[in-house]
Enzyme design. Structure first.
Site, short mmCIF file in Angstrom:
data_model
loop_
_atom_site.label_atom_id
_atom_site.label_comp_id
_atom_site.label_asym_id
_atom_site.label_seq_id
_atom_site.Cartn_x
_atom_site.Cartn_y
_atom_site.Cartn_z
N THR A 23 74.79 28.37 5.65
CA THR A 23 74.76 27.83 7.01
C THR A 23 73.86 26.60 7.14
O THR A 23 74.16 25.69 7.91
CB THR A 23 74.26 28.93 7.97
OG1 THR A 23 75.19 30.00 7.92
CG2 THR A 23 74.16 28.44 9.41
N TYR A 73 65.97 67.57 -4.33
CA TYR A 73 66.96 68.49 -3.76
C TYR A 73 68.00 68.83 -4.82
O TYR A 73 68.18 68.08 -5.78
CB TYR A 73 67.67 67.84 -2.56
CG TYR A 73 66.77 67.60 -1.38
CD1 TYR A 73 66.53 68.61 -0.45
CD2 TYR A 73 66.15 66.37 -1.21
CE1 TYR A 73 65.69 68.39 0.63
CE2 TYR A 73 65.31 66.14 -0.13
CZ TYR A 73 65.09 67.15 0.79
OH TYR A 73 64.25 66.93 1.85
N THR A 129 72.66 33.02 3.65
CA THR A 129 71.84 34.23 3.80
C THR A 129 72.60 35.50 3.42
O THR A 129 71.98 36.48 3.02
CB THR A 129 71.34 34.38 5.25
OG1 THR A 129 72.46 34.44 6.13
CG2 THR A 129 70.44 33.23 5.64
N ASP A 130 73.93 35.47 3.54
CA ASP A 130 74.69 36.72 3.36
C ASP A 130 74.45 37.38 2.01
O ASP A 130 74.32 38.60 1.93
CB ASP A 130 76.20 36.46 3.54
CG ASP A 130 76.57 36.22 5.00
OD1 ASP A 130 75.73 36.49 5.88
OD2 ASP A 130 77.70 35.77 5.25
N LYS A 156 68.85 41.48 3.50
CA LYS A 156 69.17 40.87 4.78
C LYS A 156 69.31 42.02 5.78
O LYS A 156 70.18 42.87 5.64
CB LYS A 156 70.47 40.05 4.71
CG LYS A 156 70.77 39.34 6.02
CD LYS A 156 71.97 38.41 5.93
CE LYS A 156 72.22 37.76 7.30
NZ LYS A 156 73.39 36.86 7.31
N ASP A 159 80.07 29.01 1.16
CA ASP A 159 79.58 30.12 1.97
C ASP A 159 79.16 31.18 0.94
O ASP A 159 79.93 31.45 0.01
CB ASP A 159 80.71 30.65 2.85
CG ASP A 159 80.24 31.74 3.81
OD1 ASP A 159 80.35 31.54 5.02
OD2 ASP A 159 79.75 32.79 3.33
N SER A 160 77.99 31.76 1.10
CA SER A 160 77.51 32.61 0.01
C SER A 160 78.34 33.88 -0.15
O SER A 160 78.19 34.59 -1.13
CB SER A 160 76.03 32.94 0.17
OG SER A 160 75.83 33.91 1.15
N1 ASP Z 1 77.97 33.06 5.80
C1 ASP Z 1 76.78 32.27 5.57
C2 ASP Z 1 76.46 32.29 4.11
O1 ASP Z 1 75.98 33.26 3.62
C3 ASP Z 1 75.66 32.81 6.39
C4 ASP Z 1 74.37 32.05 6.26
O2 ASP Z 1 74.17 31.18 5.46
O3 ASP Z 1 73.47 32.37 7.06
O4 ASP Z 1 76.73 31.33 3.44
#
Ligand code: ASP
Length: 340
Positions: free
Chosen positions: A11, A283, A93-94, A164, A53-54
């Protein structure tokens, strides 16, 4: 100080938005022209690797990024000194936590900072987190923090402990099982758990992407998982309940774990909880998984566990995989788990 910025997309450098979708922008944008204040942080050079886009990032991209970072860390100036004091990677960020985890394992010990950053809103917008995150990342790349880390919203997180946590807040990341490496308040506060500098080992680009991760849920049909074992997967990550439990009565996953292990497909177990991690002895569901051959992923994030499994399997290709994974998960490579 000299900092090299690698662009991979995300982004931060996107255009569009409301009502059209945000899309990666052309390759030609000059980050220094858009944010001239960066020149006061360090001497900046930038190189473009991708404009993705990541969510389109793949293990092969991690290897390309890691190789480029490794190459840059090895570059020298005419006087023989290091060309760069630190590296910044602009990334979406993704999947930033996956790339950060993969880089930490692919690079191993490093002697300078490798800082990933990105933004929730593009750099070109008036109200954006991109400017602060970029300035912080470049500043942190000049500090004595020899780790692969994520700079976001005034904090620095160890890359292979980060997740994230928020799709909409500017404060998108956290590392619930590891205190931030640094806090950028009025002053820079650094943690005393920052790893010691290490001379990087020769770069090894091998990685095994044929790994399957499954989030366990009530009703998960073991036959579906059994079918997956016939697809050529080389490793299985189970993101299990609580301290590492899986169903062992109805729709039991225990026979699948045993079957996978018998076929030399390692099964690593991490927790769906963001804090606490796995204790397979607590467990019955965990004990049964352990007896069937499951390997504990401790307090590792699913992002760190899946990427470590890929790197471990890639490096040991041709060797027995369960033994390889056991060895890999019994040892901490880059601060990805608490001391065991
Ligand atoms: N979809 C974007 C990405 O991961 C989201 C971002 O960068 O915040 O490239």
């Amino acid at each position: 100080m000299r900092v090299l910025i690698f662009h991979t997309g995300g982004t931060l450098m996107m255009r569009g938005g409301d009502p059209s979708p945000l899309v990666p922008d052309v390759f030609t944008r000059d980050i220094l022209a858009e944010l001239p204040v960066l020149a006061r942080v360090a001497e900046i050079e930038s190189r473009i690797l991708f404009a993705l886009d990541s969510s389109d990032m793949q293990p092969e991209h991690w290897v390309t990024i890691a190789e480029a970072v490794y190459g840059a860390l090895c570059e020298t100036r005419a006087d023989g000194g290091r060309r760069f004091d630190g590296i910044v990677i602009v990334h979406g960020t993704d999947t930033m936590a996956y790339t950060a985890s993969a880089l930490s394992f692919l690079l191993g010990g490093i002697d300078r900072p490798v800082i990933l950053t990105g933004a929730q809103r593009p750099l070109g917008e008036v109200r954006t987190d991109a400017r602060a995150n970029l300035v912080d990342a470049c500043f942190l790349a000049t500090q004595a923090i020899p780790e692969v880390a994520i700079a976001f919203s005034s904090k620095l997180y160890r890359g292979n402990r980060a997740v994230k946590l928020d799709a909409w807040s500017m404060d998108a990341f956290g590392s619930p099982t590891c205190p931030p490496l640094a806090d950028l308040g009025v002053t820079l506060e650094t943690g005393d758990h920052i790893l010691a500098a290490q001379t990087p080992l020769p770069f090894d680009r091998r990685i095994e992407p044929r790994v399957l991760g499954i989030r366990v849920f009530p009703g998960l049909d073991p036959a579906i998982v059994a079918g997956a074992l016939d697809t050529g997967i080389q490793g299985l990550l189970l993101v299990a309940f609580g301290s590492g439990n899986v169903p062992q009565r109805e729709r039991s996953l225990i026979p699948i774990i045993a079957e996978a292990t018998a076929r030399d497909i390692p099964v690593v177990v991490v927790s769906q909880c963001v804090r606490g991690g796995v204790d397979l002895r607590r467990y019955e569901g965990g004990v049964s998984a352990l007896s069937a051959g499951a390997i504990s992923g401790g307090a590792m994030t699913p992002e760190a566990a899946v990427t470590k499994l890929m790197v471990a399997l890639g490096r040991g290709s041709g060797q027995p995989k369960v033994a390889l994974a056991r060895e890999a998960f019994a040892n901490i490579w880059a601060g990805e788990d608490d001391a065991m």
